[in-house]
Design a protein around this motif. Structure first.
Motif, PDB file in Angstrom:
ATOM      1  N   HIS B  62       0.837  -1.223   0.000  1.00 14.26           N
ATOM      2  CA  HIS B  62       0.000   0.000   0.000  1.00 14.26           C
ATOM      3  C   HIS B  62       0.860   1.257   0.000  1.00 14.26           C
ATOM      4  N   LEU B  63       1.883   1.231   0.813  1.00 14.78           N
ATOM      5  CA  LEU B  63       2.801   2.376   0.834  1.00 14.78           C
ATOM      6  C   LEU B  63       3.478   2.539  -0.526  1.00 14.78           C
ATOM      7  N   ALA B  64       3.788   1.401  -1.147  1.00  9.34           N
ATOM      8  CA  ALA B  64       4.445   1.428  -2.455  1.00  9.34           C
ATOM      9  C   ALA B  64       3.529   2.078  -3.493  1.00  9.34           C
ATOM     10  N   GLU B  65       2.234   1.769  -3.421  1.00 12.56           N
ATOM     11  CA  GLU B  65       1.285   2.385  -4.368  1.00 12.56           C
ATOM     12  C   GLU B  65       1.201   3.891  -4.126  1.00 12.56           C
ATOM     13  N   ASP B  66       1.217   4.286  -2.857  1.00 12.95           N
ATOM     14  CA  ASP B  66       1.204   5.730  -2.530  1.00 12.95           C
ATOM     15  C   ASP B  66       2.444   6.422  -3.089  1.00 12.95           C
ATOM     16  N   ALA B  67       3.581   5.775  -2.896  1.00 14.39           N
ATOM     17  CA  ALA B  67       4.849   6.366  -3.365  1.00 14.39           C
ATOM     18  C   ALA B  67       4.855   6.495  -4.886  1.00 14.39           C
ATOM     19  N   ALA B  68       4.325   5.480  -5.565  1.00 11.32           N
ATOM     20  CA  ALA B  68       4.277   5.521  -7.037  1.00 11.32           C
ATOM     21  C   ALA B  68       3.384   6.676  -7.505  1.00 11.32           C
ATOM     22  N   GLN B  69       2.248   6.840  -6.826  1.00  8.60           N
ATOM     23  CA  GLN B  69       1.333   7.934  -7.204  1.00  8.60           C
ATOM     24  C   GLN B  69       1.967   9.298  -6.928  1.00  8.60           C
ATOM     25  N   GLN B  70       2.692   9.358  -5.830  1.00 11.07           N
ATOM     26  CA  GLN B  70       3.400  10.603  -5.490  1.00 11.07           C
ATOM     27  C   GLN B  70       4.467  10.911  -6.564  1.00 11.07           C
ATOM     28  N   ALA B  71       5.100   9.863  -7.018  1.00  4.13           N
ATOM     29  CA  ALA B  71       6.124  10.033  -8.073  1.00  4.13           C
ATOM     30  C   ALA B  71       5.485  10.576  -9.342  1.00  4.13           C
ATOM     31  N   PHE B  72       4.305  10.093  -9.690  1.00  2.00           N
ATOM     32  CA  PHE B  72       3.611  10.607 -10.880  1.00  2.00           C
ATOM     33  C   PHE B  72       3.260  12.086 -10.709  1.00  2.00           C
ATOM     34  N   ALA B  73       2.859  12.454  -9.492  1.00  2.68           N
ATOM     35  CA  ALA B  73       2.519  13.863  -9.225  1.00  2.68           C
ATOM     36  C   ALA B  73       3.756  14.743  -9.407  1.00  2.68           C
ATOM     37  N   LYS B  74       4.879  14.261  -8.881  1.00  2.00           N
ATOM     38  CA  LYS B  74       6.127  15.028  -9.028  1.00  2.00           C
ATOM     39  C   LYS B  74       6.533  15.106 -10.498  1.00  2.00           C
ATOM     40  N   ALA B  75       6.342  13.999 -11.188  1.00  2.00           N
ATOM     41  CA  ALA B  75       6.695  13.967 -12.621  1.00  2.00           C
ATOM     42  C   ALA B  75       5.826  14.936 -13.416  1.00  2.00           C
ATOM     43  N   ALA B  76       4.552  15.041 -13.050  1.00  2.00           N
ATOM     44  CA  ALA B  76       3.641  15.965 -13.755  1.00  2.00           C
ATOM     45  C   ALA B  76       4.132  17.401 -13.638  1.00  2.00           C
ATOM     46  N   VAL B  77       4.686  17.718 -12.481  1.00  2.00           N
ATOM     47  CA  VAL B  77       5.174  19.083 -12.248  1.00  2.00           C
ATOM     48  C   VAL B  77       6.508  19.322 -12.969  1.00  2.00           C
ATOM     49  N   LYS B  78       7.374  18.295 -12.916  1.00  2.00           N
ATOM     50  CA  LYS B  78       8.739  18.469 -13.440  1.00  2.00           C
ATOM     51  C   LYS B  78       8.909  18.019 -14.891  1.00  2.00           C
ATOM     52  N   LEU B  79       7.841  17.650 -15.524  1.00  2.00           N
ATOM     53  CA  LEU B  79       7.927  17.024 -16.852  1.00  2.00           C
ATOM     54  C   LEU B  79       8.740  17.824 -17.861  1.00  2.00           C
ATOM     55  N   GLN B  80       8.665  19.146 -17.779  1.00  2.00           N
ATOM     56  CA  GLN B  80       9.386  19.973 -18.743  1.00  2.00           C
ATOM     57  C   GLN B  80      10.904  19.930 -18.543  1.00  2.00           C
ATOM     58  N   GLN B  81      11.306  19.434 -17.371  1.00  2.00           N
ATOM     59  CA  GLN B  81      12.750  19.325 -17.110  1.00  2.00           C
ATOM     60  C   GLN B  81      13.366  18.093 -17.786  1.00  2.00           C
ATOM     61  N   LEU B  82      12.502  17.188 -18.244  1.00  2.00           N
ATOM     62  CA  LEU B  82      12.983  15.969 -18.903  1.00  2.00           C
ATOM     63  C   LEU B  82      13.634  16.343 -20.232  1.00  2.00           C
ATOM     64  N   LYS B  83      14.934  16.014 -20.366  1.00  2.00           N
ATOM     65  CA  LYS B  83      15.655  16.450 -21.555  1.00  2.00           C
ATOM     66  C   LYS B  83      15.476  15.489 -22.731  1.00  2.00           C
ATOM     67  N   LYS B  84      15.456  14.171 -22.438  1.00  2.00           N
ATOM     68  CA  LYS B  84      15.317  13.203 -23.531  1.00  2.00           C
ATOM     69  C   LYS B  84      14.036  12.407 -23.333  1.00  2.00           C
ATOM     70  N   GLU B  85      13.155  12.497 -24.314  1.00  2.00           N
ATOM     71  CA  GLU B  85      11.849  11.834 -24.198  1.00  2.00           C
ATOM     72  C   GLU B  85      11.987  10.312 -24.067  1.00  2.00           C
ATOM     73  N   ASN B  86      13.029   9.750 -24.692  1.00  2.00           N
ATOM     74  CA  ASN B  86      13.180   8.286 -24.645  1.00  2.00           C
ATOM     75  C   ASN B  86      13.721   7.789 -23.300  1.00  2.00           C
ATOM     76  N   ARG B  87      14.041   8.714 -22.406  1.00  2.00           N
ATOM     77  CA  ARG B  87      14.533   8.320 -21.075  1.00  2.00           C
ATOM     78  C   ARG B  87      13.455   8.496 -20.004  1.00  2.00           C
TER      79      ARG B  87
END
Lengths: 154, 197
Positions: B62-87
């Motif tokens: 359950h904690l792992a699912e929470d952490a994964a969802q939190q990671a997606f939230a962080k990724a949504a905010v930082k997405l523009q910082q991703l330099k290579k789309e294939n990574r």
């Protein structure tokens, strides 16, 4: 054979220990849980135009050919600008700056000499015209040569 | 009215289907430009892998699912910082790992390790629960990266290719590391009364 069996057995043990039920992502729940982050994602669509502009900039910066073209454009622009700044000979003769402020001073030997150096006889004539403007029209009989001769005392 | 809503529903389903068929790089580009459907599809694709990574750190589903969802939230905010789309997958895995580690620090979670004097007792028992417990103990003895690999491989039966995308290492390297991790586990289990492993 035993090795294979053992490996299979180990695989089973690991699978059992890890609870391999596949987790399902619930997008709606996630959106409710992280509304700010989701809004931030949508906000990017609104400012898509500016993002596209930055993409163009990215393309220019990435491609060596585009870099070269941009550099050439900058050089051309700079050279064009500096060329406009350097006064040509023609401009010199046409736009002779006033060397003195008052009409009396404008027709002194020194000021006329300065004008001649800057723009030749045309500049002298122009300066004389400027000098005579406040005191009315110049007599038609008196030419610039005569005025100069008078000033030089010859 | 019903026909209209059915049309809308079928349109939405079709869009979802077309999004699901797109490769990661296309989805990442669209998500960077604010396409929520593309981002959601990426989340759907990598959710099991992220949960597996977080689970290997937190030791709790359950904690792992929470952490994964939190990671997606962080990724949504930082997405523009991703330099290579294939990574994207590797980048997301790093965010997820950090989110899980933060969570572990906050809640004091982590793979449970029993005191060594209890291990022989646990191993001696033949019940399934105890066997599972001993296997978990063997996993906890692995390095964090090896444990993560085991979780990725066995959580969702991920292929070497998929694991390679997430961890950013070659399939040969995955094979080698997986073999070494399993050998370590087998040795541990043998030492603790599992003769046939």
């Amino acid at each position: 054979m035993d090795k294979e069996k053992n490996e299979k057995h180990l695989d089973e043990l690991i699978s059992r220990a890890i609870n391999t039920e596949k987790p399902q992502f619930d997008a709606e729940k996630w959106k409710q849980k992280y509304p700010d982050e989701f809004q931030m994602l949508l906000w990017r669509a609104a400012k898509g135009d500016s993002a596209r502009q930055s993409n163009i900039l990215k393309v220019i910066l990435k491609s060596p050919l585009a870099k070269l073209a941009a550099a050439a454009l900058i050089i051309i622009a700079i050279s064009f600008f500096t060329a406009r700044q350097v006064p040509t000979e023609k401009a010199d003769t046409n736009t002779v700056p006033k060397v003195t402020k008052y009409p009396v001073e404008m027709v002194t030997a020194i000021s006329l000499e300065r004008a001649f150096r800057r723009g030749g006889i045309e500049a002298v004539e122009k300066q004389c015209n400027e000098a005579f403007k406040p005191i009315g029209p110049r007599p038609k009989r008196a030419s610039v040569e005569q005025i100069l001769a008078e000033f030089n005392g010859t | 009215m019903e026909a209209g809503s059915a049309k809308i529903l079928s349109g939405a389903l079709e869009k979802e289907k077309s999004v699901a068929q797109k490769p990661d790089t296309v989805l990442v580009k669209a998500a960077i430009n604010g396409d929520a459907d593309s981002f959601t599809e990426l989340c759907r694709r990598y959710y099991p892998a992220m949960v597996a990574i977080a689970h290997s750190i937190l030791g709790d589903r359950h904690l792992a699912e929470d952490a994964a969802q939190q990671a997606f939230a962080k990724a949504a905010v930082k997405l523009q910082q991703l330099k290579k789309e294939n990574r994207f997958a590797g980048w997301l895995a790093v965010i997820c790992r950090n989110a899980a580690k933060d969570m572990a620090r906050n809640v004091g979670a982590g793979l449970r390790v029993c005191p060594t004097e209890d291990l022989s007792m646990v191993a001696a028992k033949s019940r399934d629960d105890d066997t599972t417990e001993t296997v978990r103990e063997a996993m906890s003895k692995l390095s964090a990266s090896a444990r993560e690999l085991i979780f990725l491989r066995y959580y969702d039966g991920m292929s070497y290719e998929q694991i390679s995308a997430v961890l950013g290492i070659s399939e040969q390297a995955i094979n080698g590391r997986l073999r070494r991790a399993k050998k370590k586990m087998a040795d541990y289990l043998r030492r603790n009364g599992f003769g046939k492993v």
